[in-house]
Design a protein around this motif. Structure first.
Motif, PDB file in Angstrom:
ATOM      1  N   GLN A  63     -12.783  10.218  24.333  1.00  0.00           N
ATOM      2  CA  GLN A  63     -12.624   8.921  23.943  1.00  0.00           C
ATOM      3  C   GLN A  63     -12.072   8.488  25.483  1.00  0.00           C
ATOM      4  N   ALA A  64     -11.792   9.074  26.878  1.00  0.00           N
ATOM      5  CA  ALA A  64     -11.548   8.174  28.186  1.00  0.00           C
ATOM      6  C   ALA A  64     -12.410   7.143  28.788  1.00  0.00           C
ATOM      7  N   LEU A  65     -14.272   7.387  27.882  1.00  0.00           N
ATOM      8  CA  LEU A  65     -15.458   6.503  28.116  1.00  0.00           C
ATOM      9  C   LEU A  65     -15.424   5.309  28.135  1.00  0.00           C
ATOM     10  N   PRO A  66     -16.018   4.560  29.372  1.00  0.00           N
ATOM     11  CA  PRO A  66     -15.734   2.869  28.173  1.00  0.00           C
ATOM     12  C   PRO A  66     -16.586   3.135  26.983  1.00  0.00           C
ATOM     13  N   ASP A  67     -16.478   1.732  26.197  1.00  0.00           N
ATOM     14  CA  ASP A  67     -17.465   1.869  25.337  1.00  0.00           C
ATOM     15  C   ASP A  67     -18.622   1.630  25.443  1.00  0.00           C
ATOM     16  N   GLY A  68     -19.834   2.486  25.024  1.00  0.00           N
ATOM     17  CA  GLY A  68     -21.059   2.458  26.226  1.00  0.00           C
ATOM     18  C   GLY A  68     -21.332   3.085  26.670  1.00  0.00           C
ATOM     19  N   ALA A  69     -20.953   4.010  27.129  1.00  0.00           N
ATOM     20  CA  ALA A  69     -20.996   4.938  28.197  1.00  0.00           C
ATOM     21  C   ALA A  69     -21.936   5.935  27.532  1.00  0.00           C
ATOM     22  N   LEU A  70     -22.996   6.077  28.072  1.00  0.00           N
ATOM     23  CA  LEU A  70     -24.056   7.235  28.282  1.00  0.00           C
ATOM     24  C   LEU A  70     -23.819   8.876  28.428  1.00  0.00           C
ATOM     25  N   ILE A  71     -23.703   9.272  27.304  1.00  0.00           N
ATOM     26  CA  ILE A  71     -23.325  11.385  27.590  1.00  0.00           C
ATOM     27  C   ILE A  71     -24.731  12.110  27.470  1.00  0.00           C
ATOM     28  N   SER A  72     -24.339  13.184  27.563  1.00  0.00           N
ATOM     29  CA  SER A  72     -25.955  14.232  26.498  1.00  0.00           C
ATOM     30  C   SER A  72     -25.038  15.341  27.474  1.00  0.00           C
ATOM     31  N   ILE A  73     -25.553  16.401  26.289  1.00  0.00           N
ATOM     32  CA  ILE A  73     -25.229  17.766  26.662  1.00  0.00           C
ATOM     33  C   ILE A  73     -24.932  17.806  27.666  1.00  0.00           C
ATOM     34  N   ARG A  74     -26.275  17.109  28.718  1.00  0.00           N
ATOM     35  CA  ARG A  74     -26.253  18.395  30.779  1.00  0.00           C
ATOM     36  C   ARG A  74     -25.617  17.272  31.289  1.00  0.00           C
ATOM     37  N   MET A  75     -25.148  16.104  30.837  1.00  0.00           N
ATOM     38  CA  MET A  75     -23.996  15.193  31.621  1.00  0.00           C
ATOM     39  C   MET A  75     -22.417  15.776  31.914  1.00  0.00           C
ATOM     40  N   LEU A  76     -22.664  16.330  30.286  1.00  0.00           N
ATOM     41  CA  LEU A  76     -20.871  17.363  30.289  1.00  0.00           C
ATOM     42  C   LEU A  76     -21.753  18.271  30.985  1.00  0.00           C
ATOM     43  N   ALA A  77     -21.709  19.046  31.490  1.00  0.00           N
ATOM     44  CA  ALA A  77     -22.648  20.457  31.419  1.00  0.00           C
ATOM     45  C   ALA A  77     -22.480  20.097  32.937  1.00  0.00           C
ATOM     46  N   ALA A  78     -23.093  19.296  33.654  1.00  0.00           N
ATOM     47  CA  ALA A  78     -22.855  19.345  35.196  1.00  0.00           C
ATOM     48  C   ALA A  78     -21.081  18.029  35.713  1.00  0.00           C
ATOM     49  N   HIS A  79     -20.064  17.894  34.728  1.00  0.00           N
ATOM     50  CA  HIS A  79     -19.321  17.639  34.900  1.00  0.00           C
ATOM     51  C   HIS A  79     -18.075  18.468  34.351  1.00  0.00           C
ATOM     52  N   PHE A  80     -18.382  19.564  33.765  1.00  0.00           N
ATOM     53  CA  PHE A  80     -17.227  20.279  33.029  1.00  0.00           C
ATOM     54  C   PHE A  80     -17.968  22.129  33.492  1.00  0.00           C
ATOM     55  N   PRO A  81     -17.786  23.173  33.952  1.00  0.00           N
ATOM     56  CA  PRO A  81     -17.812  24.752  33.956  1.00  0.00           C
ATOM     57  C   PRO A  81     -18.216  25.153  33.015  1.00  0.00           C
ATOM     58  N   GLU A  82     -18.210  25.127  31.631  1.00  0.00           N
ATOM     59  CA  GLU A  82     -19.105  25.162  30.594  1.00  0.00           C
ATOM     60  C   GLU A  82     -20.430  25.102  30.574  1.00  0.00           C
ATOM     61  N   SER A  83     -21.012  26.122  29.258  1.00  0.00           N
ATOM     62  CA  SER A  83     -22.385  26.333  30.111  1.00  0.00           C
ATOM     63  C   SER A  83     -22.904  24.663  28.643  1.00  0.00           C
ATOM     64  N   GLU A  84     -24.153  24.205  28.534  1.00  0.00           N
ATOM     65  CA  GLU A  84     -24.668  23.298  28.051  1.00  0.00           C
ATOM     66  C   GLU A  84     -24.075  24.403  26.283  1.00  0.00           C
TER      67      GLU A  84
END
Length: 131
Positions: free
Chosen positions: A34-55
């Motif tokens: 929700q904090a990302l700008p509209d149209g931001a690209l994300i993926s499970i891998r990108m989120l896993a690189a940002h957070f300590p949780e696994s894919e």
């Protein structure tokens, strides 16, 4: 102690922050998306690189959000016959503008052991995530 933010903040509804069935990981990911700008690209891998949780944990949390109506996934054909999964994030599930309430919306597919990749956000309270 509460602090009144005047810049660089995201408003999160209590329906999300105090959701009775979502895990802390799912709520945290929803706030991040929700904090990302509209149209931001994300993926499970990108989120896993940002957070300590696994894919795997991130994929499970995204599935929780989908089941609660915060996310909707659609498969679309992209240029070059490539098929992508387009995900729309709803800041307020069940609102009148939500396509999830539309009669054209197909029933939810059952969760699989290995969820598809996530990835864009659109205007008017919806955010699309693309691979």
């Amino acid at each position: 102690m509460r602090h009144r933010h005047t810049s660089r903040f995201t408003v999160v509804g209590n329906h999300l922050a105090l959701h009775p069935t979502l895990s802390a990981v799912a709520i945290g990911l929803a706030v991040h998306i929700q904090a990302l700008p509209d149209g931001a690209l994300i993926s499970i891998r990108m989120l896993a690189a940002h957070f300590p949780e696994s894919e795997y944990r991130i994929a499970r949390a995204l599935n929780e959000l989908r089941e609660a109506g915060y996310l909707e996934r659609r498969r679309e054909r992209a240029a070059g016959q490539r098929i992508i999964t387009r995900t729309t994030y709803y800041e307020r599930p069940g609102s009148n503008t939500s396509p999830l309430r539309s009669p054209r919306h197909s029933p939810k597919a059952p969760s699989s052991a290995r969820p598809p990749s996530w990835g864009t956000a659109s205007p008017s309270g919806c955010r699309r995530r693309s691979p």
